[in-house]
Scaffold this motif. Sequence first.
Motif, PDB file in Angstrom:
ATOM      1  N   ARG A 103       0.858  -1.190   0.000  1.00  0.00           N
ATOM      2  CA  ARG A 103       0.000   0.000   0.000  1.00  0.00           C
ATOM      3  C   ARG A 103       0.891   1.236   0.000  1.00  0.00           C
ATOM      4  O   ARG A 103       1.808   1.330   0.817  1.00  0.00           O
ATOM      5  N   GLU A 104       0.649   2.151  -0.920  1.00  0.00           N
ATOM      6  CA  GLU A 104       1.552   3.306  -1.011  1.00  0.00           C
ATOM      7  C   GLU A 104       0.784   4.601  -1.248  1.00  0.00           C
ATOM      8  O   GLU A 104      -0.125   4.644  -2.076  1.00  0.00           O
ATOM      9  N   TYR A 105       1.169   5.628  -0.508  1.00  0.00           N
ATOM     10  CA  TYR A 105       0.598   6.953  -0.728  1.00  0.00           C
ATOM     11  C   TYR A 105       1.716   7.973  -0.771  1.00  0.00           C
ATOM     12  O   TYR A 105       2.633   7.931   0.042  1.00  0.00           O
ATOM     13  N   GLY A 106       1.640   8.871  -1.730  1.00  0.00           N
ATOM     14  CA  GLY A 106       2.615   9.966  -1.784  1.00  0.00           C
ATOM     15  C   GLY A 106       3.865   9.633  -2.566  1.00  0.00           C
ATOM     16  O   GLY A 106       3.901   8.682  -3.355  1.00  0.00           O
ATOM     17  N   LYS A 107       4.899  10.432  -2.315  1.00  0.00           N
ATOM     18  CA  LYS A 107       6.135  10.310  -3.097  1.00  0.00           C
ATOM     19  C   LYS A 107       6.862   9.015  -2.772  1.00  0.00           C
ATOM     20  O   LYS A 107       7.072   8.704  -1.599  1.00  0.00           O
ATOM     21  N   SER A 131      -0.870   6.480  -5.019  1.00  0.00           N
ATOM     22  CA  SER A 131      -2.055   6.570  -4.179  1.00  0.00           C
ATOM     23  C   SER A 131      -2.876   5.301  -4.398  1.00  0.00           C
ATOM     24  O   SER A 131      -3.864   5.308  -5.118  1.00  0.00           O
ATOM     25  N   HIS A 132      -2.408   4.198  -3.821  1.00  0.00           N
ATOM     26  CA  HIS A 132      -3.179   2.966  -4.018  1.00  0.00           C
ATOM     27  C   HIS A 132      -3.154   2.069  -2.796  1.00  0.00           C
ATOM     28  O   HIS A 132      -2.137   1.930  -2.120  1.00  0.00           O
ATOM     29  N   GLY A 133      -4.305   1.473  -2.528  1.00  0.00           N
ATOM     30  CA  GLY A 133      -4.426   0.536  -1.413  1.00  0.00           C
ATOM     31  C   GLY A 133      -4.509  -0.898  -1.912  1.00  0.00           C
ATOM     32  O   GLY A 133      -4.449  -1.839  -1.139  1.00  0.00           O
ATOM     33  N   ASP A 134      -4.665  -1.066  -3.236  1.00  0.00           N
ATOM     34  CA  ASP A 134      -4.689  -2.403  -3.847  1.00  0.00           C
ATOM     35  C   ASP A 134      -3.386  -2.607  -4.597  1.00  0.00           C
ATOM     36  O   ASP A 134      -2.715  -1.640  -4.951  1.00  0.00           O
ATOM     37  N   GLY A 166       0.951  -0.764 -17.828  1.00  0.00           N
ATOM     38  CA  GLY A 166       0.230  -0.325 -16.651  1.00  0.00           C
ATOM     39  C   GLY A 166       1.203   0.195 -15.608  1.00  0.00           C
ATOM     40  O   GLY A 166       2.280  -0.375 -15.408  1.00  0.00           O
ATOM     41  N   VAL A 167       0.839   1.315 -14.961  1.00  0.00           N
ATOM     42  CA  VAL A 167       1.679   1.833 -13.871  1.00  0.00           C
ATOM     43  C   VAL A 167       0.803   2.111 -12.650  1.00  0.00           C
ATOM     44  O   VAL A 167      -0.323   2.596 -12.787  1.00  0.00           O
ATOM     45  N   GLN A 168       1.323   1.799 -11.482  1.00  0.00           N
ATOM     46  CA  GLN A 168       0.585   2.037 -10.250  1.00  0.00           C
ATOM     47  C   GLN A 168       0.608   3.503  -9.849  1.00  0.00           C
ATOM     48  O   GLN A 168      -0.264   3.980  -9.156  1.00  0.00           O
ATOM     49  N   PHE A 169       1.635   4.214 -10.299  1.00  0.00           N
ATOM     50  CA  PHE A 169       1.766   5.631  -9.905  1.00  0.00           C
ATOM     51  C   PHE A 169       1.054   6.529 -10.908  1.00  0.00           C
ATOM     52  O   PHE A 169       0.533   6.061 -11.929  1.00  0.00           O
TER      53      PHE A 169
END
Length: 511
Positions: A103-107, A131-134, A166-169
């Motif tokens: 799980r990642e948020y921010g820089k 900004s993803h929880g999945d 596909g990119v998560q960021f």
Amino acid sequence: MQKVLILDFGAQYSQLIARRVREQNVYCEVKPFSVTAQQVRDFAPIGIILSGGPQSVYAAGSPQVDPDLFTLGVPVLGICYGCQLIAHTLGGEVTAAQDDTAREYGKTRTVFDTSCKLFAGLREESVTWMSHGDYMAKVPAGFTLCAHSDACPTVGICDETRGFYGVQFHPEVNHTEQGAEILHNFLYAICGAVGDWTMADYRQTAIRSIRETVGTGRALLALSGGVDSSVAAALMAEAIGSQLTCVFVDHGLMRKDEGDEVEAAFSKWDIHFVRVNAEGRFLGKLAGVCDPETKRKIIGEEFIRVFEAEAKKIGAVEFLVQGTIYPDVIESGLGNSAVIKSHHNVGGLPDYVDFKQIIEPLRMLFKDEVRQLGRELGLPEYLVMRQPFPGPGLAIRVIGDITKDKLDTLREADFIFRDEVAKVGYDRQMNQYFAVLTSMRSVGVMGDGRTYDYTLALRGVTTTDFMTADWARIPYDLLDRVSTRIVNEVRGINRIVYDITSKPPATIEWE
Ligand code: XMP
């Protein structure tokens, strides 16, 4: 013209993605996620971008794409939710990230495989904004991993054979250091863009299309002097010349010289330019009125009356021109997708003018593109770069009751403020700035005499959406020059204050 399609999954960023694509000289449109593969085929995009979104792809009722989208032979870039959707749709697995995993948020420090076309030419490591929880627990068959972070092994996936990435960021936000390069790679190296979206081309295309639509008919436009209506007027003027009538209602509540400036800017076109001097009429109606909302109502109604009277003189026209721009269209809801925010410019057609059809020549343009087009059409910089100015004008910047004297005093002071700000280029640091005549008097001393004059407030804000705003940290020496000049040059003002409240709790305007 080449087109890129952005499918919107309810992201706050889909508009931003569109702007970033257009900044790279590639035309794009945002459409709701629910379009069918056939509709996409008809649109004939060179590439498709799937936006982020607030939901989880595996949740019941979450927005999905038509799976046939992946059979069209068109490259696809998925961003965040869009990336997970690619994985989910093509046989991978997306799950909720556990606290201590992905799980990642921010820089976030991110490592790229630069042998992947999407990341070619990039530095191997840089900051991205997440900004993803999945996260993607399993990538679909045919895909490989092409980016990772410390917490997440599946930040980027690609199937270069089919052109799916596909990119998560979020490459579209400024916090992602190499975001523009990544989008550039997708557009140019993967989709084969040639960069054929320029305002010079758009100008020609729009003019041709306006001429086709209007034929020998006549068009009417209410010119406010704001950026959108001015650029719409200039484009129409260029396209149909004397078949266009612009009605400019001068309500006497404009800033210093503004009415003359607007009129001068349009003198080079052979159009019917009607400037209605309605100052007396407006000030008469506003006399003694102190309540802000009543002022707004009176001005709104009066504006319609005046415009209606002019329109009657002109007679029936076939076309009414409106300066609607693309953010208004997107925010009003994309066809069958959820309405995010209704906007007064879209849908609410005026019913007081007799016309057959509406023309919105800026409907597909972002604000910065509208400004560019204005320049392209030869509108002066002061019109093209004009800051937002409320419809009720200075009536809501003179607190309480309005008189011509107060308006003139405010006009002079506001002019000095703008002049000093522009001289040092600080206008680029603020999104809106103006003076307010508070109608409060206080005691001062000038020469040997006592004064009892008005207090003027200066307001300067920085904002991106005008829904929230921060007060601008104007340098003291600039404030000092403005203050000294105003108290010396404008009669009736002996005290200057600077507004240091943000929105909320204050609003940008004082009324
Ligand atoms: P507030 O004062 O609500 O302003 O923070 C937000 C933005 O809207 C503008 N504004 C108006 N614009 N008619 C308009 O066309 C109005 O009555 C009006 N009131 C505020 C304000 O200048 C700021 O840009």
